[in-house]
Design a protein around this motif. Sequence first.
Motif, PDB file in Angstrom:
ATOM      1  N   UNK A 230      38.358  44.910 -69.171  1.00  0.00           N
ATOM      2  CA  UNK A 230      39.648  44.197 -69.410  1.00  0.00           C
ATOM      3  C   UNK A 230      40.772  45.192 -69.527  1.00  0.00           C
ATOM      4  N   UNK A 231      40.624  46.276 -70.199  1.00  0.00           N
ATOM      5  CA  UNK A 231      41.628  47.298 -70.364  1.00  0.00           C
ATOM      6  C   UNK A 231      41.994  47.966 -69.031  1.00  0.00           C
ATOM      7  N   UNK A 232      40.796  48.467 -68.350  1.00  0.00           N
ATOM      8  CA  UNK A 232      40.880  48.970 -67.112  1.00  0.00           C
ATOM      9  C   UNK A 232      41.705  47.953 -66.065  1.00  0.00           C
ATOM     10  N   UNK A 233      41.240  47.148 -65.977  1.00  0.00           N
ATOM     11  CA  UNK A 233      42.128  46.101 -65.301  1.00  0.00           C
ATOM     12  C   UNK A 233      43.599  45.729 -65.703  1.00  0.00           C
ATOM     13  N   UNK A 234      43.996  45.749 -66.758  1.00  0.00           N
ATOM     14  CA  UNK A 234      45.334  45.934 -67.118  1.00  0.00           C
ATOM     15  C   UNK A 234      45.959  47.073 -66.823  1.00  0.00           C
ATOM     16  N   UNK A 239      49.919  49.941 -63.115  1.00  0.00           N
ATOM     17  CA  UNK A 239      50.102  50.942 -62.042  1.00  0.00           C
ATOM     18  C   UNK A 239      50.502  50.235 -60.416  1.00  0.00           C
ATOM     19  N   UNK A 240      49.945  48.997 -60.198  1.00  0.00           N
ATOM     20  CA  UNK A 240      50.142  48.647 -59.042  1.00  0.00           C
ATOM     21  C   UNK A 240      51.625  47.922 -59.133  1.00  0.00           C
ATOM     22  N   UNK A 241      51.906  47.443 -60.433  1.00  0.00           N
ATOM     23  CA  UNK A 241      53.351  47.039 -60.446  1.00  0.00           C
ATOM     24  C   UNK A 241      54.338  48.132 -60.286  1.00  0.00           C
ATOM     25  N   UNK A 242      54.103  49.129 -61.067  1.00  0.00           N
ATOM     26  CA  UNK A 242      54.881  50.558 -60.754  1.00  0.00           C
ATOM     27  C   UNK A 242      55.128  50.964 -59.511  1.00  0.00           C
ATOM     28  N   UNK A 243      53.972  50.885 -58.707  1.00  0.00           N
ATOM     29  CA  UNK A 243      53.835  51.375 -57.493  1.00  0.00           C
ATOM     30  C   UNK A 243      54.857  50.420 -56.500  1.00  0.00           C
ATOM     31  N   UNK A 244      54.735  49.260 -56.729  1.00  0.00           N
ATOM     32  CA  UNK A 244      55.487  48.274 -56.145  1.00  0.00           C
ATOM     33  C   UNK A 244      57.126  48.428 -56.301  1.00  0.00           C
ATOM     34  N   UNK A 245      57.333  48.664 -57.627  1.00  0.00           N
ATOM     35  CA  UNK A 245      58.667  48.711 -58.059  1.00  0.00           C
ATOM     36  C   UNK A 245      59.293  50.041 -57.421  1.00  0.00           C
ATOM     37  N   UNK A 246      58.196  51.239 -57.189  1.00  0.00           N
ATOM     38  CA  UNK A 246      58.813  52.544 -56.691  1.00  0.00           C
ATOM     39  C   UNK A 246      59.029  52.130 -55.242  1.00  0.00           C
TER      40      UNK A 246
END
Length: 269
Positions: A230-234, A239-246
């Motif tokens: 669960x921790x890894x999934x979060x 990170x995916x959200x940060x990449x999309x924002x970037x």
Amino acid sequence: MDRLTSMDKEDGYNFRCELCDTAVVQSMTELLLRGLATASVDSTTGDIFKSASSVAVGVKAEMEGYLFLRTETLVRESVDGAEDHSDQLLKASTRPTEFLSDLIDDFMASKRNLLSHVSGFLSSESRLNKIKDFIQKMEMENIWVLDERKAAAETILENIDLKCSFHCPEKFADQDKLDEHRSQCKFRLVNCKNDGCLASFSAVHFEEHDSICPFKAQSLNEQSGALDVRSLTLIIKEQEAKIKKLERDIKTQETKVKKLENEFRSGKA
């Protein structure tokens, strides 16, 4: 188990809890069966007219009577002050299984015939094998069924457990109060709560069992593994959200750069 005493009836408290430590009772029932097998084998050794099977029922009745009388007498004489049994009572109230084993040894010694006293016989492999085989035979033929042995063990335990360390002495005036008590009694039978464990025991031993239950370790490992996933999934989602924002920020900057380039070119023209 309806072992109501006259005193119980007189004071109106006719409903007794009678729950016992299941681990102690189980050990005592095993001792009783082995004791009967040993006494039956030893009393018929070398006798061509008798077998262990032919005397087992009679020996069982004798052994029960002997054990009940010895335990009742032990307590009564100590209470009356007729005899000093302090050492025996201490052993009985703290190590009841060991105490019962001593009593059974005394009974078995009284049942040995002359041939059984021959030097080396008691430790002979032949004798031990006969006892082992007869135990299995008694279990298969229900010569002394488990429920009867359990009842005998509980009676003996109640006789000697003066400190009530291994049985519940509570009694009540009606069935409802008894049922309410039994649902919380420390000697009630409970099951292990760890997934995969089928152990059952008196509630008083719950923490002890839980501390050593191998299934608890597995359960904790599984939970730990689940937490790691669960921790890894979060983390991945973050990170995916940060990449999309970037990526959005980069596109915004690219748009601004193109706008500036266009303005610069227009100015030159």
